[in-house]
Enzyme design. Structure first.
Site, mmCIF file in Angstrom:
data_model
loop_
_atom_site.group_PDB
_atom_site.id
_atom_site.type_symbol
_atom_site.label_atom_id
_atom_site.label_comp_id
_atom_site.label_asym_id
_atom_site.label_seq_id
_atom_site.Cartn_x
_atom_site.Cartn_y
_atom_site.Cartn_z
ATOM 1 N N ASP A 1 2.159 -3.855 7.481
ATOM 2 C CA ASP A 1 2.493 -4.853 8.398
ATOM 3 C C ASP A 1 3.886 -4.938 8.316
ATOM 4 O O ASP A 1 4.596 -4.737 7.322
ATOM 5 C CB ASP A 1 1.825 -6.350 7.903
ATOM 6 C CG ASP A 1 0.276 -6.370 8.197
ATOM 7 O OD1 ASP A 1 -0.032 -5.479 8.923
ATOM 8 O OD2 ASP A 1 -0.380 -7.285 7.822
ATOM 9 N N CYS B 1 -0.869 -9.612 9.658
ATOM 10 C CA CYS B 1 -2.120 -10.246 9.787
ATOM 11 C C CYS B 1 -1.901 -11.877 10.194
ATOM 12 O O CYS B 1 -0.791 -12.329 10.176
ATOM 13 C CB CYS B 1 -2.739 -10.355 8.407
ATOM 14 S SG CYS B 1 -1.993 -11.115 7.122
ATOM 15 N N CYS C 1 1.312 -11.467 1.951
ATOM 16 C CA CYS C 1 1.973 -11.763 3.120
ATOM 17 C C CYS C 1 2.821 -12.554 3.313
ATOM 18 O O CYS C 1 3.644 -12.702 4.378
ATOM 19 C CB CYS C 1 0.612 -12.206 4.052
ATOM 20 S SG CYS C 1 -1.026 -11.391 3.595
ATOM 21 N N CYS D 1 -0.350 -2.547 3.406
ATOM 22 C CA CYS D 1 -1.069 -3.215 4.613
ATOM 23 C C CYS D 1 -0.452 -2.603 5.904
ATOM 24 O O CYS D 1 -1.085 -2.778 6.809
ATOM 25 C CB CYS D 1 -1.442 -4.480 4.512
ATOM 26 S SG CYS D 1 0.301 -5.361 4.829
HETATM 27 FE FE1 FES Z 1 -0.409 -7.513 5.542
HETATM 28 FE FE2 FES Z 1 -1.031 -9.877 5.413
HETATM 29 S S1 FES Z 1 -2.167 -8.087 5.178
HETATM 30 S S2 FES Z 1 0.877 -9.125 5.798
#
Ligand code: FES
Length: 153
Positions: free
Chosen positions: A40, A64, A108, A38
């Site tokens: 992140d 997110c 996450c 993702c």
């Molecule tokens: Fe990447 Fe939540 S979508 S940490």
């Protein structure tokens, strides 16, 4: 609440009003982890006293809403714990404290757990101590077996 939503009220609260956001000067330990899927990223700072108790925890994330909420809760949970106890703040413990998380968002919460581990690892290395059960952190949580187990792959 008239409608059932995927997110609990607690999770929404920690997303809208995250606790312990920010940076720390001279942290006892700091760790950064990411999830390549993702994109992140999470950075966790810990201030640990001479009794090995976490006094302060702060985090910053490019992540997110679920990553924000789980990190917020994770920082709240590790405060006041010894470094050994802080290891037990797993993503499951964080999810429980938030009254659950939708399955697609479970990864996450792993970001928060791994970031804590990375910060503890940094602390242990700097102080030349061993925290029992702590494994060398990964930079990308996508690489962890746990991640795949949770995704059912
Ligand atoms: Fe990447 Fe939540 S979508 S940490």
């Amino acid at each position: 609440m008239s409608q059932v939503t995927e997110y609990s009220e607690k999770l929404m609260d920690h997303f809208m009003n995250p606790r312990n956001v920010g940076e720390m000067e001279n942290p006892s330990g700091v760790g950064t982890v990411g999830n390549a899927k993702c994109g992140d990223i999470m950075r966790m700072y810990l201030d640990i006293d001479e009794n090995r108790v976490v006094k302060e925890a702060k985090f910053k994330t490019f992540g997110c809403g679920a990553a924000v909420a789980t990190s917020s809760m994770a920082t709240e949970l590790v405060k006041g714990k010894t470094v050994q106890e802080a290891l037990e703040v797993t993503n499951k413990a964080v999810m429980e404290a938030l009254d659950g998380l939708p399955p697609v968002k479970i990864h996450c919460s792993l970001l928060a757990e791994e970031a804590i581990h990375a910060a503890l690892w940094d602390y242990a290395k700097k102080n030349d101590i061993v925290i029992e059960g702590l494994k060398e952190p990964v930079n990308d949580i996508d690489e962890t077996e746990e991640f795949y187990k949770m995704q059912g792959e």
